[in-house]
Design an enzyme around this catalytic site. Sequence first.
Site, PDB file in Angstrom:
ATOM      1  N   ALA A 197      -7.479  -1.217  -7.065  1.00 44.05           N
ATOM      2  CA  ALA A 197      -6.968   0.123  -7.341  1.00 44.05           C
ATOM      3  C   ALA A 197      -5.451   0.107  -7.227  1.00 44.05           C
ATOM      4  O   ALA A 197      -4.902  -0.119  -6.144  1.00 44.05           O
ATOM      5  CB  ALA A 197      -7.564   1.132  -6.367  1.00 44.05           C
ATOM      6  N   GLY A 202       0.404  -1.794 -10.140  1.00 45.77           N
ATOM      7  CA  GLY A 202       1.848  -1.974 -10.154  1.00 45.77           C
ATOM      8  C   GLY A 202       2.196  -3.444 -10.004  1.00 45.77           C
ATOM      9  O   GLY A 202       1.395  -4.329 -10.319  1.00 45.77           O
ATOM     10  N   LYS A 221       5.585   0.186  10.006  1.00 45.99           N
ATOM     11  CA  LYS A 221       5.184  -1.193  10.282  1.00 45.99           C
ATOM     12  C   LYS A 221       5.184  -1.465  11.780  1.00 45.99           C
ATOM     13  O   LYS A 221       4.290  -2.156  12.300  1.00 45.99           O
ATOM     14  CB  LYS A 221       6.125  -2.151   9.560  1.00 45.99           C
ATOM     15  CG  LYS A 221       6.053  -2.041   8.043  1.00 45.99           C
ATOM     16  CD  LYS A 221       7.155  -2.835   7.367  1.00 45.99           C
ATOM     17  CE  LYS A 221       7.115  -2.681   5.853  1.00 45.99           C
ATOM     18  NZ  LYS A 221       8.251  -3.359   5.183  1.00 45.99           N
TER      19      LYS A 221
END
Length: 452
Positions: free
Chosen positions: A10, A13, A207
């Site tokens: 999905a 890009g 992160k």
Amino acid sequence: MQDALRLGVAGLGTVGASVIRLVQEHGKHLAVRCRRPIEIVAVAARDKTRDRGVDLSGYAWYDDALTLAHSNSIDVLVELIGGEDGPAEAAVRAALTSGKHVVTANKALLAKHGMEFAKLAEANGVSLNFEAAIAGGIPIVKTLRESMAGNSVTRVSGILNGTCNYILTRMEREGLSFEECLREAQRLGYAEADPTFDIEGNDTAHKLALLTSLAFGCQTSVDSIYLEGITEITTADIEAADELGYRIKLLGIAQRTDTGIEQRVHPTMVPKSSAIARIDGVLNAVAVEADYLGEVVLVGPGAGGNATASSVVADIADIARGDLMPTMGRPATELEPYTRARMRRHEGGYFIRLSVFDKPGAFATIARCMAEKNISLESIVQRRRAPRSEAPDLSADAPRPTAPQPVIMITYETTEADIKAALEAIGRENVIVGKPRMIRIERKPDAGTAQG
């Protein structure tokens, strides 16, 4: 050999296309290493007509990721859409609920929903893998979750955003302004059209929240991170750091203390001799300190289609081999609540840059404000406004400038609260113009990273 592991990708890009290309090119090697074939059977994206540089003709096409997530034709949803909510959140939730494994590169999604999704994955006996969500191609998740399972981690830190590191590197090497470097980063594709998420430190914070959970076995808490980006760093800061033997890096830092866990994202001055100071351009680096292993520093590309795809496929390979690990290294129900550490003294001290009016008593006023907050000054230096190549004339006969002059102060260890209170007091004394600049200093000569 087992039946093929069927993938639905999905998001098509840069990363999605690279994942497809990698599986197409290395499919035979993956089948041997994983002891079963890995096959892409379906993809999802909004625009079917767009040329993505890979052959998609053999895959079922879905116009939306949620429908793909519900499909019984796939075993693994590879979510590469991005975003903390919307289609990515709905698709991942649906896949986990229906008993499908999920591999994602979406740090924003996990920073917000990670604890909920980890419990959902474990309740349904499937994997939620996210190596690509932190530092691109660097295998830091596997390192913390598996390779260092026998260690107690005390600290994890590093350069986690390539855009910021690229900008700071160019500012230092070429003497360019922040704005000039940002425009160049956008032209080269290292920065988004709206770079706010990167340059304000939010990307690093997401992160860091995931690293904190992996390192310390606690729930994620991105809202507890002290956050400061690089937008106020100037060439004057870069030059002063260089003269003092430091380089400026945007670091994400998490460490265990006696009162809880400290999480910070901010610019830091690190010694030029340190490992972290030598990480330039778009590279990332993560340092982990543990009781038995000591310090480990991992360096590599933090973004880009191929690097991120490498981590995505590594997660897929684990699933193909049947390696089912708790999302955060331990069962989600056993993760400890996050306890924020109380503010403590910063051992490295601080770099302070002021623009001081040239008038009698200015320096004495500044020193008094510092002393009232029990802040000891290691040095205080007035720098003449001159090109970097010109040495300032500090002789007694030299004419005294009338405009505000840059003044640099280096403090000994102190608390952030005291520093901020002292700078506020100085601001009320009408001896400086503009906003003071404060950057934390890391003094350990052999340190890989900076202390917060």
